[in-house]
Design a protein around this motif. Structure first.
Motif, PDB file in Angstrom:
ATOM      1  N   SER A   9       0.820  -1.201   0.000  1.00 30.23           N
ATOM      2  CA  SER A   9       0.000   0.000   0.000  1.00 30.23           C
ATOM      3  C   SER A   9       0.856   1.254   0.000  1.00 30.23           C
ATOM      4  O   SER A   9       2.000   1.243   0.455  1.00 30.23           O
ATOM      5  N   SER A  10       0.273   2.325  -0.470  1.00 33.57           N
ATOM      6  CA  SER A  10       0.925   3.626  -0.390  1.00 33.57           C
ATOM      7  C   SER A  10       0.721   4.239   0.995  1.00 33.57           C
ATOM      8  O   SER A  10       1.307   5.261   1.320  1.00 33.57           O
ATOM      9  N   GLN A  11      -0.098   3.595   1.818  1.00 31.69           N
ATOM     10  CA  GLN A  11      -0.376   4.072   3.172  1.00 31.69           C
ATOM     11  C   GLN A  11       0.817   3.788   4.080  1.00 31.69           C
ATOM     12  O   GLN A  11       1.096   2.642   4.399  1.00 31.69           O
ATOM     13  N   ASP A  12       1.494   4.840   4.513  1.00 32.95           N
ATOM     14  CA  ASP A  12       2.637   4.688   5.399  1.00 32.95           C
ATOM     15  C   ASP A  12       2.208   5.007   6.827  1.00 32.95           C
ATOM     16  O   ASP A  12       2.755   5.889   7.480  1.00 32.95           O
ATOM     17  N   TYR A  30       3.541  -6.438   5.634  1.00 32.30           N
ATOM     18  CA  TYR A  30       3.002  -5.199   5.070  1.00 32.30           C
ATOM     19  C   TYR A  30       4.160  -4.407   4.479  1.00 32.30           C
ATOM     20  O   TYR A  30       5.172  -4.191   5.153  1.00 32.30           O
ATOM     21  N   VAL A  62       5.172  -0.851   2.266  1.00 33.25           N
ATOM     22  CA  VAL A  62       4.753   0.448   1.745  1.00 33.25           C
ATOM     23  C   VAL A  62       5.316   0.607   0.339  1.00 33.25           C
ATOM     24  O   VAL A  62       6.496   0.319   0.094  1.00 33.25           O
ATOM     25  N   LYS A  63       4.471   1.052  -0.593  1.00 29.25           N
ATOM     26  CA  LYS A  63       4.927   1.306  -1.956  1.00 29.25           C
ATOM     27  C   LYS A  63       5.951   2.437  -1.920  1.00 29.25           C
ATOM     28  O   LYS A  63       5.667   3.533  -1.468  1.00 29.25           O
ATOM     29  N   SER A  64       7.157   2.113  -2.382  1.00 32.09           N
ATOM     30  CA  SER A  64       8.246   3.081  -2.404  1.00 32.09           C
ATOM     31  C   SER A  64       9.303   2.582  -3.382  1.00 32.09           C
ATOM     32  O   SER A  64       9.123   1.545  -4.018  1.00 32.09           O
TER      33      SER A  64
END
Length: 144
Positions: A90-93, A109, A111-113
């Motif tokens: 997810s882009s949710q950090d 989980y 994070v998209k990075s």
């Protein structure tokens, strides 16, 4: 490497560009068999293909606002086959989002990075090694 020894990964993301990018990065490594899906529903329809790992986006409503989100999809995957490791992406950090995913039985989980692919690769390697050790232990225990 033949298909029998390849690790089967399902990639589920409604962002077509991100999905294709992940698919290409895994295919470059050569030891993965990849199936991609734009919705959780399509992923669930194909669980009979027995993936080794599923990488699942947290939000899945970019194409269809009525589509199941990642947590709903995760719950249904776990209801059908609790043994499949699911990595949420997810882009949710936010720690709350990661904790929520873990409460729904996600394996991890991410994070998209820029480093997301390397992190996914390490997690999947760990999953495969863990599964191999469990199989070897079972084999050993069966012979005692």
């Amino acid at each position: 490497m033949n298909n029998e020894t390849k690790i089967k990964i399902f990639l589920v993301d409604d962002d077509a560009l991100h999905l294709k990018s992940l698919e290409m990065e895994f295919e470059e490594l050569g030891n993965f068999s990849i199936e991609t899906f734009a919705t959780g529903e399509l992923c669930l329809d194909n669980l009979s293909h027995n993936p080794d790992v599923i990488v699942l986006d947290y939000y899945l409503d970019g194409i269809d606002e009525t589509a199941m989100n990642g947590l709903e999809t995760l719950d249904k995957i776990k209801a059908q086959n609790p043994a499949i490791p699911v990595i949420m992406l997810s882009s949710q950090d936010k720690i709350e989002v990661a904790v929520q995913c873990m409460h729904h039985k996600a394996f991890d989980y991410v994070v998209k990075s820029e480093t997301a692919f390397l992190r996914l690769q390490k997690i999947i390697t760990m999953i495969i090694q863990q599964n191999k050790m469990e199989k070897e232990l079972t084999w050993y225990m069966d012979r005692m």
